[in-house]
Design a protein around this motif. Structure first.
Motif, PDB file in Angstrom:
ATOM      1  N   TYR A  36       0.838  -1.187   0.000  1.00 25.49           N
ATOM      2  CA  TYR A  36       0.000   0.000   0.000  1.00 25.49           C
ATOM      3  C   TYR A  36       0.877   1.242   0.000  1.00 25.49           C
ATOM      4  CZ  TYR A  36      -3.968  -2.901   1.590  1.00 25.49           C
ATOM      5  OH  TYR A  36      -4.952  -3.844   1.699  1.00 25.49           O
ATOM      6  N   LEU A  44      -5.520   4.476   2.740  1.00 28.10           N
ATOM      7  CA  LEU A  44      -4.601   3.523   2.123  1.00 28.10           C
ATOM      8  C   LEU A  44      -4.957   3.331   0.655  1.00 28.10           C
ATOM      9  CD1 LEU A  44      -4.707   0.765   4.853  1.00 28.10           C
ATOM     10  CD2 LEU A  44      -2.810   2.288   4.401  1.00 28.10           C
ATOM     11  N   LEU A  46      -4.150   0.679  -2.315  1.00 27.15           N
ATOM     12  CA  LEU A  46      -3.521  -0.582  -2.668  1.00 27.15           C
ATOM     13  C   LEU A  46      -2.734  -0.414  -3.966  1.00 27.15           C
ATOM     14  CD1 LEU A  46      -3.210  -3.649  -2.107  1.00 27.15           C
ATOM     15  CD2 LEU A  46      -5.247  -3.983  -3.535  1.00 27.15           C
ATOM     16  N   THR A  49      -0.955  -6.713  -5.262  1.00 26.95           N
ATOM     17  CA  THR A  49      -1.145  -7.922  -4.457  1.00 26.95           C
ATOM     18  C   THR A  49      -0.204  -8.986  -4.990  1.00 26.95           C
ATOM     19  OG1 THR A  49      -3.487  -7.388  -4.216  1.00 26.95           O
ATOM     20  CG2 THR A  49      -2.823  -9.657  -3.746  1.00 26.95           C
ATOM     21  N   GLU A  59      -2.527  -2.700  -9.263  1.00 25.28           N
ATOM     22  CA  GLU A  59      -3.739  -1.911  -9.416  1.00 25.28           C
ATOM     23  C   GLU A  59      -3.579  -0.953 -10.600  1.00 25.28           C
ATOM     24  OE1 GLU A  59      -6.659  -2.324  -7.387  1.00 25.28           O
ATOM     25  OE2 GLU A  59      -5.425  -4.120  -7.116  1.00 25.28           O
ATOM     26  N   ARG A 100      -6.320 -17.298   1.192  1.00 25.62           N
ATOM     27  CA  ARG A 100      -7.118 -16.596   0.210  1.00 25.62           C
ATOM     28  C   ARG A 100      -8.423 -16.102   0.804  1.00 25.62           C
ATOM     29  NH1 ARG A 100     -11.220 -17.792  -3.291  1.00 25.62           N
ATOM     30  NH2 ARG A 100     -11.271 -16.563  -5.208  1.00 25.62           N
ATOM     31  N   GLU A 101      -8.994 -16.884   1.713  1.00 20.47           N
ATOM     32  CA  GLU A 101     -10.266 -16.480   2.288  1.00 20.47           C
ATOM     33  C   GLU A 101     -10.087 -15.217   3.131  1.00 20.47           C
ATOM     34  OE1 GLU A 101     -10.772 -20.072   0.552  1.00 20.47           O
ATOM     35  OE2 GLU A 101      -9.356 -19.751   2.148  1.00 20.47           O
ATOM     36  N   ALA A 102     -11.190 -14.712   3.612  1.00 18.90           N
ATOM     37  CA  ALA A 102     -11.168 -13.424   4.303  1.00 18.90           C
ATOM     38  C   ALA A 102     -10.445 -13.510   5.636  1.00 18.90           C
ATOM     39  CB  ALA A 102     -12.590 -12.915   4.499  1.00 18.90           C
ATOM     40  N   GLN A 103      -9.154 -13.587   5.562  1.00 17.46           N
ATOM     41  CA  GLN A 103      -8.324 -13.547   6.759  1.00 17.46           C
ATOM     42  C   GLN A 103      -7.903 -12.109   6.991  1.00 17.46           C
ATOM     43  OE1 GLN A 103      -7.344 -16.087   8.770  1.00 17.46           O
ATOM     44  NE2 GLN A 103      -8.566 -17.559   7.643  1.00 17.46           N
ATOM     45  N   PRO A 104      -7.694 -11.720   8.258  1.00 18.46           N
ATOM     46  CA  PRO A 104      -7.230 -10.360   8.501  1.00 18.46           C
ATOM     47  C   PRO A 104      -5.874 -10.116   7.852  1.00 18.46           C
ATOM     48  CG  PRO A 104      -7.886 -11.422  10.546  1.00 18.46           C
ATOM     49  CD  PRO A 104      -7.860 -12.489   9.499  1.00 18.46           C
ATOM     50  N   GLN A 105      -5.688  -8.913   7.377  1.00 17.33           N
ATOM     51  CA  GLN A 105      -4.368  -8.516   6.917  1.00 17.33           C
ATOM     52  C   GLN A 105      -3.619  -7.946   8.113  1.00 17.33           C
ATOM     53  OE1 GLN A 105      -4.244  -5.993   3.457  1.00 17.33           O
ATOM     54  NE2 GLN A 105      -5.960  -7.067   2.483  1.00 17.33           N
ATOM     55  N   HIS A 106      -2.401  -8.391   8.279  1.00 15.75           N
ATOM     56  CA  HIS A 106      -1.557  -7.901   9.369  1.00 15.75           C
ATOM     57  C   HIS A 106      -0.482  -7.022   8.751  1.00 15.75           C
ATOM     58  CE1 HIS A 106      -3.598 -10.632  12.059  1.00 15.75           C
ATOM     59  NE2 HIS A 106      -3.482 -11.552  11.131  1.00 15.75           N
ATOM     60  N   PHE A 107      -0.354  -5.833   9.301  1.00 17.08           N
ATOM     61  CA  PHE A 107       0.481  -4.816   8.679  1.00 17.08           C
ATOM     62  C   PHE A 107       1.868  -4.726   9.294  1.00 17.08           C
ATOM     63  CE2 PHE A 107      -2.332  -2.510   5.813  1.00 17.08           C
ATOM     64  CZ  PHE A 107      -3.564  -3.017   6.172  1.00 17.08           C
ATOM     65  N   GLY A 108       2.820  -4.422   8.422  1.00 19.96           N
ATOM     66  CA  GLY A 108       4.127  -4.014   8.907  1.00 19.96           C
ATOM     67  C   GLY A 108       4.041  -2.589   9.421  1.00 19.96           C
TER      68      GLY A 108
END
Lengths: 116, 109
Positions: A36, A44, A46, A49, A59, A100-108
């Motif tokens: 991002y 943010l 994007l 990916t 994008e 792939r499923e709706a898992q949380p994104q964890h950010f740096g």
């Protein structure tokens, strides 16, 4: 758990330099990583990916040759800003998710890039 | 098109309760996320809702109504450290996250 490490935190460099930013998932396997960009007081945006072992999906409006993304392993993705110019100065943030499923994104923690 | 709406800015008092609303129109729905982002820092994950109802996590709760395309984040017993932007994001049919612009929450003593 779910720690993502991003390095470096700050970069200040001259125009024309190429800058590499690393994003690592420390305690999980990141099937998908995201890059991002965020300008001050904006949301943010994007950029791309990436899935491990395949080419990144960019994008619309993001130059592939300008922003090179490599996702060589399940724990590491890199973003290289090639021949950076002052307009590339921004806050770059990576995130990672486990599936792939709706898992949380964890950010740096993000990388603040300043091009002089 | 895909759209996420949330208020730009809200102000609340320390110790009080605040509700941040989010409405969405997306192509498909695979869950809604709330993130907190302090100024100059990366977002941190707060909650995930995929079924209707309320999910409670300590001082924070998140509610979802899929039929109304609506969610809210409820913050109780507000503390000064809760001053931040709160981002609503929806996972669409391709599991792509669609982000709201964020709500800047200002806490006053």
């Amino acid at each position: 758990g779910a720690v993502v490490s991003q390095h470096p935190s700050w970069v200040i460099c001259k125009s024309g330099t190429s800058v590499k930013i690393e994003c690592r998932s420390l305690d999980f396997q990141a099937t998908t990583m995201f890059w991002y960009r965020q300008f001050p007081k904006q949301s943010l945006m994007l950029m791309a990916t990436s899935n491990e072992g395949s080419k990144a999906t960019y994008e619309q409006g993001v130059e592939k040759d300008k922003f090179l993304i490599n996702h060589a392993s399940l724990t590491l993705s890199t973003l290289t800003v090639t021949s950076a110019h002052p307009e590339d100065s921004s806050f770059y943030i990576c995130s990672a998710s486990e599936g792939r499923e709706a898992q949380p994104q964890h950010f740096g923690d993000g990388t603040r890039l300043s091009i002089l | 098109g895909q759209n996420i709406d949330q208020p730009t800015e809200m102000t609340a008092t320390e110790g009080a309760i605040v509700q941040i609303n989010c409405t969405y129109q997306t192509s498909g729905f695979n869950g809604l996320f709330w993130y907190q982002q302090h100024a100059g820092e990366a977002p941190t994950f707060l909650s995930y809702n995929v079924l209707d109802g309320l999910e409670e996590k300590g001082r924070f709760s998140s509610f979802l109504s899929r039929s109304k395309g609506y969610s809210y984040l409820l913050l109780k017993e507000l503390q000064m450290k809760d001053s931040a932007s709160y981002l609503c994001a929806v996972s669409d049919s391709n599991y792509q996250l669609i982000w709201g612009a964020g709500t800047k929450l200002i806490i006053k003593p």
